[in-house]
Design an enzyme around this catalytic site. Structure first.
Site, PDB file in Angstrom:
ATOM      1  N   ASP A   7       0.888  -1.168   0.000  1.00  0.00           N
ATOM      2  CA  ASP A   7       0.000   0.000   0.000  1.00  0.00           C
ATOM      3  C   ASP A   7       0.923   1.214   0.000  1.00  0.00           C
ATOM      4  O   ASP A   7       1.472   1.572   1.041  1.00  0.00           O
ATOM      5  CB  ASP A   7      -0.895  -0.020   1.243  1.00  0.00           C
ATOM      6  CG  ASP A   7      -1.874   1.145   1.268  1.00  0.00           C
ATOM      7  OD1 ASP A   7      -2.257   1.625   0.189  1.00  0.00           O
ATOM      8  OD2 ASP A   7      -2.241   1.587   2.371  1.00  0.00           O
ATOM      9  N   GLU A  67      -1.175  -1.246  -5.007  1.00  0.00           N
ATOM     10  CA  GLU A  67      -2.384  -0.474  -5.290  1.00  0.00           C
ATOM     11  C   GLU A  67      -2.093   0.582  -6.333  1.00  0.00           C
ATOM     12  O   GLU A  67      -1.083   1.265  -6.288  1.00  0.00           O
ATOM     13  CB  GLU A  67      -2.905   0.179  -3.999  1.00  0.00           C
ATOM     14  CG  GLU A  67      -4.216   0.914  -4.181  1.00  0.00           C
ATOM     15  CD  GLU A  67      -4.807   1.367  -2.855  1.00  0.00           C
ATOM     16  OE1 GLU A  67      -4.821   2.582  -2.597  1.00  0.00           O
ATOM     17  OE2 GLU A  67      -5.250   0.500  -2.086  1.00  0.00           O
ATOM     18  N   ASP A 140      -2.729   0.672   7.182  1.00  0.00           N
ATOM     19  CA  ASP A 140      -1.913   0.565   5.967  1.00  0.00           C
ATOM     20  C   ASP A 140      -1.423  -0.866   5.767  1.00  0.00           C
ATOM     21  O   ASP A 140      -1.366  -1.368   4.636  1.00  0.00           O
ATOM     22  CB  ASP A 140      -0.723   1.525   6.046  1.00  0.00           C
ATOM     23  CG  ASP A 140      -1.155   2.967   6.217  1.00  0.00           C
ATOM     24  OD1 ASP A 140      -1.562   3.576   5.220  1.00  0.00           O
ATOM     25  OD2 ASP A 140      -1.098   3.471   7.347  1.00  0.00           O
TER      26      ASP A 140
END
Length: 204
Positions: A7, A67, A140
């Site tokens: 992430d 991502e 996260d």
């Protein structure tokens, strides 16, 4: 198969590593790199690269799932995330690790069943899917584990389910019917609901 999920971010970068064997997923490691806003950006990016480089060297992932940033109201934040993504992609390329990308909606749909799932729902489903004793934290790291789970299951379902790097900026998730992972999530939710009903009956 080991999958590293990232992430991306420069202030906080979440990482999650999952192992996939015979359709079973397990959590290998997860955490979050936090850098100070007082630290110059080149040094923060160096820390990101060093971490990803170390994780790849330590765990030898077959795949890195990250991502994709497709929209942000804050241009400065989007720029910083883009820089972090670039450093992560560089580290993967240096080790020859294939990279796949997913939008947040794709990951949430795969994990929680719909693209508007909140942080707590994602954490809970990651905990269920990976059989973890506690909710993965911080947020996260939980998001990174969710990305890794998406990557592992997409790879298992076949290369046609993977989103190639930089091929599009899709907002809506891809749907191709129920996969084995979708089925596992549905069964886990049904079991949890049944357990809750049984607990309430016993309490009354």
């Amino acid at each position: 198969m080991i999958v590293l999920g990232i992430d991306p971010g420069t202030a906080a970068l979440g990482y999650g590593i999952v192992g996939s064997s015979r359709g079973h997923l397990r959590e290998v490691d997860h955490g979050c790199l936090v850098t100070s806003p007082d630290t110059p950006m080149p040094e923060r990016l160096l820390a990101v690269h060093a971490l990803v480089d170390e994780l790849i060297a330590l765990h030898s992932p077959r795949l890195l799932a990250i991502e994709r940033l497709f929209f942000s109201k804050n241009v400065q934040t989007a720029f910083a995330v883009g820089q972090a993504r670039g450093v992560v992609l560089l580290a993967a390329a240096q080790h020859g690790v294939p990279v796949v990308e997913a939008t947040p909606n794709e990951v949430k749909s795969a994990i929680a069943g719909y693209g508007a799932a909140d942080k707590e729902q994602v954490q809970r489903m990651v905990q269920l899917v990976l059989g973890m004793a506690e909710l993965p934290r911080p947020d996260d790291a939980a998001d990174a584990l969710a990305i890794a789970v998406w990557g592992a299951n997409s790879a298992r379902e076949g290369s046609d389910r993977l989103s190639p790097v930089m091929d599009r900026a899709a907002v809506a998730p891809i749907t191709r019917g129920e996969s084995s992972f979708d089925r596992a999530v549905r069964e886990a939710l049904a079991k949890e609901a049944a357990d809750e009903r049984a607990s309430k009956r016993n309490a009354s």
